[in-house]
Design an enzyme around this catalytic site. Structure first.
Site, mmCIF file in Angstrom:
data_model
loop_
_atom_site.group_PDB
_atom_site.id
_atom_site.type_symbol
_atom_site.label_atom_id
_atom_site.label_comp_id
_atom_site.label_asym_id
_atom_site.label_seq_id
_atom_site.Cartn_x
_atom_site.Cartn_y
_atom_site.Cartn_z
ATOM 1 N N ASP A 114 69.329 27.043 -23.843
ATOM 2 C CA ASP A 114 68.456 26.781 -24.806
ATOM 3 C C ASP A 114 69.294 28.154 -26.250
ATOM 4 O OD1 ASP A 114 66.322 26.205 -26.116
ATOM 5 O OD2 ASP A 114 65.123 27.608 -25.544
ATOM 6 N N GLN A 152 58.473 20.511 -21.230
ATOM 7 C CA GLN A 152 59.777 20.858 -21.604
ATOM 8 C C GLN A 152 60.085 20.914 -19.677
ATOM 9 O OE1 GLN A 152 62.025 19.976 -23.480
ATOM 10 N NE2 GLN A 152 63.347 19.227 -21.913
ATOM 11 N N ARG A 194 50.591 22.866 -29.826
ATOM 12 C CA ARG A 194 52.522 23.974 -29.993
ATOM 13 C C ARG A 194 52.151 24.883 -31.483
ATOM 14 N NH1 ARG A 194 58.618 22.200 -30.906
ATOM 15 N NH2 ARG A 194 58.156 22.206 -28.841
ATOM 16 N N ARG A 215 61.115 13.384 -21.776
ATOM 17 C CA ARG A 215 59.747 13.952 -22.541
ATOM 18 C C ARG A 215 59.073 12.835 -22.349
ATOM 19 N NH1 ARG A 215 60.056 18.611 -25.008
ATOM 20 N NH2 ARG A 215 57.895 18.770 -24.768
ATOM 21 N N HIS A 234 56.535 26.429 -22.265
ATOM 22 C CA HIS A 234 56.993 25.545 -22.636
ATOM 23 C C HIS A 234 56.743 24.300 -21.082
ATOM 24 C CE1 HIS A 234 57.643 21.909 -25.087
ATOM 25 N NE2 HIS A 234 59.471 22.410 -24.919
ATOM 26 N N CYS A 271 67.359 22.255 -23.472
ATOM 27 C CA CYS A 271 65.800 21.733 -24.256
ATOM 28 C C CYS A 271 65.215 20.562 -25.478
ATOM 29 C CB CYS A 271 64.904 22.235 -23.861
ATOM 30 S SG CYS A 271 65.131 23.251 -24.663
HETATM 31 N N1 NVA Z 1 63.216 28.439 -27.156
HETATM 32 C C1 NVA Z 1 62.771 27.344 -28.381
HETATM 33 C C2 NVA Z 1 62.840 25.621 -27.726
HETATM 34 C C3 NVA Z 1 62.210 24.446 -27.960
HETATM 35 C C4 NVA Z 1 62.447 23.049 -28.032
HETATM 36 C C5 NVA Z 1 61.659 28.078 -28.842
HETATM 37 O O1 NVA Z 1 60.952 28.355 -29.024
HETATM 38 O O2 NVA Z 1 62.126 27.832 -30.710
HETATM 39 N N1 CP Z 2 62.159 20.834 -26.626
HETATM 40 C C1 CP Z 2 61.726 20.255 -27.524
HETATM 41 O O1 CP Z 2 60.372 20.703 -27.294
HETATM 42 O O2 CP Z 2 62.127 19.763 -28.380
HETATM 43 P P1 CP Z 2 61.022 19.580 -29.710
HETATM 44 O O3 CP Z 2 60.904 21.314 -30.790
HETATM 45 O O4 CP Z 2 61.220 18.615 -30.711
HETATM 46 O O5 CP Z 2 59.564 18.912 -29.708
#
Ligand code: NVA
Ligand code: CP
Length: 317
Positions: free
Chosen positions: A233, A138, A108, A302, A135, A274
């Protein structure tokens, strides 16, 4: 039908055929049922998986950790300050070292090119747990949640409200194109989905005959009419904290509130996110807490879907 995904990376859904994604969803449902029934027949026994994080995570980190443990594997959390990666060791070398010790690597982080480079050099499957652009794990959880609620995916209308060119918007659009849902991006036109990705999704739809569609509009009323799913989101993603005020000004008209939920004209419309959510920005507290909100079913899924990705790519099936 048994599908062999052994040894495959999981970087974006564009790399997977419709039947392969459906196989992962079916496997997720099976693994979920198995866990509920407390049937322990570990499918990842003896495996070690590395969980490499440049950004924070609750769901993704916990899902990989618990999924690995449920299936008899060991998961090692490697945060950005724990190892040399991002400091004195480059991605290519980190990939080759981790690949000699682990059976699979979750990443990540920021640049999508980093997860691609890890995959190029690791020699073991690499799973994308979120980059600035995509992502994909997800989306598996989201599709499983939608399928559980409606019984089908093809033909359902999913409206993504807000920052429609973020990682979630991109990945949902690809997922809908692959699986035959009607995807509508609704937000300010300056934040519409990338044209090259829209083109690619239209090609996916034409080639696969999935029956899906992708479109974008700045008109919330038009977007949500008849929607089965309203998804949103955060308005600024991890790494974009400096854009908070500007995004609030641009995206306030695209907040998911009760009035918007009602204006679908469909009492069965579900709300999805998400998470984590910024309540009061992209969604109101009452929608978030409403009976049509499936956000915690989605969060639980998830676990089952990430487990399916690991089992399918490095497990004993
Ligand atoms: N768009 C958000 C998703 C988090 C799961 C981010 O990248 O922060
Ligand atoms: N939805 C998601 O990816 O959550 P986290 O950022 O907590 O992993």
């Amino acid at each position: 039908m048994a599908i062999n995904l052994r040894g495959r990376n999981f970087l974006t859904l564009r790399d997977f055929a419709k039947r392969e994604i459906e196989f992962l969803l079916d496997l997720s449902a099976d693994l979920k049922a198995k866990k509920r029934a407390r049937l322990w027949n570990p499918l990842l026994k003896g495996r070690n998986v590395a969980l490499l994080f440049e950004k924070s995570s609750t769901r993704t980190r916990c899902a990989f950790t618990v999924a690995a443990d449920d299936e008899g594997a060991h998961a090692e959390f490697l945060g950005k300050n724990d190892i040399h990666f991002g400091g004195k060791e480059d991605t290519k070398d980190t990939a080759r070292v981790l690949g000699r010790m682990f059976d699979g690597i979750q990443f990540r982080g920021f640049k999508h090119s980093t997860v691609e480079e890890l995959a190029k050099y690791a020699g073991v499957p690499v799973w994308n747990g979120l980059t600035d652009d995509y992502h994909p794990t997800q989306i598996l959880a989201d599709m499983l949640t939608i399928r559980e609620r409606f019984g089908t995916l093809a033909g359902k209308k999913l409206v993504f409200m807000g920052d429609t060119r973020n990682n979630m918007g991109n990945s949902l659009m690809i997922g809908c194109a692959k699986l035959g849902l009607h995807y509508v991006a609704c937000g300010h036109s300056s934040l519409f989905p990338r044209e090259d990705l829209v083109r690619e999704c239209n090609e996916i739809i034409a080639e696969s005959g999935s029956g899906g569609s992708v479109s974008a509009t700045s008109d919330p009323a038009e977007a949500v009419r008849g929607a089965d799913v309203i998804y949103t989101d955060v308005w600024y993603s991890m790494g974009e904290e400096d854009k908070a005020a500007a995004r609030k000004a641009l995206l306030s008209p695209y907040q998911v509130n009760m009035e918007l939920m009602k204006s679908t004209g469909n009492p069965g419309t579900i709300f999805m996110h998400c998470l984590p959510a910024f309540k009061g920005n992209e969604v109101t507290e009452d929608v978030f807490e409403s009976t049509n909100s499936l956000v915690f079913e989605e969060a639980e899924n998830r676990l089952h879907t990430i487990k399916a990705v690991m089992v399918a790519t490095i497990g004993d099936i």
